[in-house]
Scaffold this motif. Structure first.
Motif, PDB file in Angstrom:
ATOM      1  N   LEU A  33       7.070   1.499   9.580  1.00 56.08           N
ATOM      2  CA  LEU A  33       6.134   0.866  10.376  1.00 56.08           C
ATOM      3  C   LEU A  33       6.185  -0.468  10.352  1.00 56.08           C
ATOM      4  CD1 LEU A  33       3.467   3.515   9.032  1.00 56.08           C
ATOM      5  CD2 LEU A  33       4.737   3.569  11.328  1.00 56.08           C
ATOM      6  N   ARG A  34       6.697  -1.112   9.241  1.00 58.22           N
ATOM      7  CA  ARG A  34       6.416  -2.652   9.213  1.00 58.22           C
ATOM      8  C   ARG A  34       7.256  -3.144  10.590  1.00 58.22           C
ATOM      9  NH1 ARG A  34       9.900  -4.017   5.460  1.00 58.22           N
ATOM     10  NH2 ARG A  34      10.773  -5.518   6.450  1.00 58.22           N
ATOM     11  N   LEU A  69       3.711  -3.969   0.484  1.00 60.29           N
ATOM     12  CA  LEU A  69       2.709  -3.029  -0.029  1.00 60.29           C
ATOM     13  C   LEU A  69       1.931  -3.433  -1.113  1.00 60.29           C
ATOM     14  CD1 LEU A  69       5.038  -0.054   0.033  1.00 60.29           C
ATOM     15  CD2 LEU A  69       3.372  -0.455   1.621  1.00 60.29           C
ATOM     16  N   PHE A 111       7.393   7.588   1.131  1.00 60.23           N
ATOM     17  CA  PHE A 111       6.278   6.708   1.615  1.00 60.23           C
ATOM     18  C   PHE A 111       7.149   5.326   1.877  1.00 60.23           C
ATOM     19  CE2 PHE A 111       2.743   3.840   1.012  1.00 60.23           C
ATOM     20  CZ  PHE A 111       1.985   4.460   1.734  1.00 60.23           C
ATOM     21  N   ILE A 155      10.035  -4.677   1.044  1.00 62.66           N
ATOM     22  CA  ILE A 155       8.697  -3.770   1.120  1.00 62.66           C
ATOM     23  C   ILE A 155       7.738  -3.993   0.312  1.00 62.66           C
ATOM     24  CG2 ILE A 155       9.958  -1.827   0.173  1.00 62.66           C
ATOM     25  CD1 ILE A 155       7.639  -1.435   3.256  1.00 62.66           C
ATOM     26  N   HIS A 180      -6.913  -3.663   4.911  1.00 64.42           N
ATOM     27  CA  HIS A 180      -6.058  -2.931   4.219  1.00 64.42           C
ATOM     28  C   HIS A 180      -6.788  -1.632   3.682  1.00 64.42           C
ATOM     29  CE1 HIS A 180      -3.812  -6.798   4.305  1.00 64.42           C
ATOM     30  NE2 HIS A 180      -2.770  -6.068   4.151  1.00 64.42           N
ATOM     31  N   TYR A 188      -1.436   0.790  10.188  1.00 64.25           N
ATOM     32  CA  TYR A 188      -0.652   2.028   9.762  1.00 64.25           C
ATOM     33  C   TYR A 188      -1.141   3.395  10.207  1.00 64.25           C
ATOM     34  CZ  TYR A 188       2.781  -0.744   6.893  1.00 64.25           C
ATOM     35  OH  TYR A 188       3.658  -1.782   6.612  1.00 64.25           O
ATOM     36  N   PHE A 190       2.135   8.327  10.555  1.00 70.17           N
ATOM     37  CA  PHE A 190       1.356   8.290   9.266  1.00 70.17           C
ATOM     38  C   PHE A 190      -0.005   8.879   9.542  1.00 70.17           C
ATOM     39  CE2 PHE A 190      -1.851   6.332   6.455  1.00 70.17           C
ATOM     40  CZ  PHE A 190      -0.778   5.863   5.479  1.00 70.17           C
ATOM     41  N   ILE A 241      -2.148  -0.757   1.908  1.00 69.57           N
ATOM     42  CA  ILE A 241      -1.340  -0.834   3.118  1.00 69.57           C
ATOM     43  C   ILE A 241      -2.137  -1.458   4.127  1.00 69.57           C
ATOM     44  CG2 ILE A 241       0.086   1.116   2.545  1.00 69.57           C
ATOM     45  CD1 ILE A 241      -1.576   2.850   4.457  1.00 69.57           C
ATOM     46  N   THR A 256       6.696   3.490   5.375  1.00 66.53           N
ATOM     47  CA  THR A 256       6.233   2.007   5.731  1.00 66.53           C
ATOM     48  C   THR A 256       7.034   1.204   6.101  1.00 66.53           C
ATOM     49  OG1 THR A 256       6.051   1.623   3.222  1.00 66.53           O
ATOM     50  CG2 THR A 256       4.130   2.677   4.278  1.00 66.53           C
ATOM     51  N   SER A 257       8.261   1.288   5.552  1.00 63.18           N
ATOM     52  CA  SER A 257       9.167   0.092   5.984  1.00 63.18           C
ATOM     53  C   SER A 257       9.541   0.160   7.491  1.00 63.18           C
ATOM     54  CB  SER A 257      10.840   0.429   5.306  1.00 63.18           C
ATOM     55  OG  SER A 257      10.438   0.180   3.800  1.00 63.18           O
TER      56      SER A 257
END
Length: 88
Positions: A85-86, A7, A78, A3, A24, A43, A49, A39, A82-83
């Protein structure tokens, strides 16, 4: 951690420039000490998010003391989001 590759966290003052790669967005995350994350704009389309953005609006309005978008959650939460969402 993978991650952190995604990021690209900027920790030094030299890297805290206004330069953000195309596609980004820079955000500041943390409860007491804010850390800067860069990011993907994609996202912003995810419901989870968008919930964070609503919380940021409620807490900070449109005045962010860091000079950028501040997300009111822990760094761990967070990174977890984001992990997820990735992988989505």
């Amino acid at each position: 951690m993978a991650i952190h590759k995604i990021l690209r966290r900027s920790l030094s003052a030299e890297k805290r420039s206004t330069e953000v790669p195309k596609g980004h967005l820079a955000v500041y995350v943390g409860e007491s000490e804010k850390k800067r994350f860069v990011i993907p704009l994609s996202y912003l389309n995810h419901c989870s998010f968008q919930e964070l953005l609503c919380q940021a609006e409620e807490e900070f309005g449109f005045r962010h003391s860091m000079g950028g978008l501040t997300i009111p959650c822990s760094e761990e939460s967070f990174i977890g989001l984001t992990s997820h969402l990735r992988r989505a």
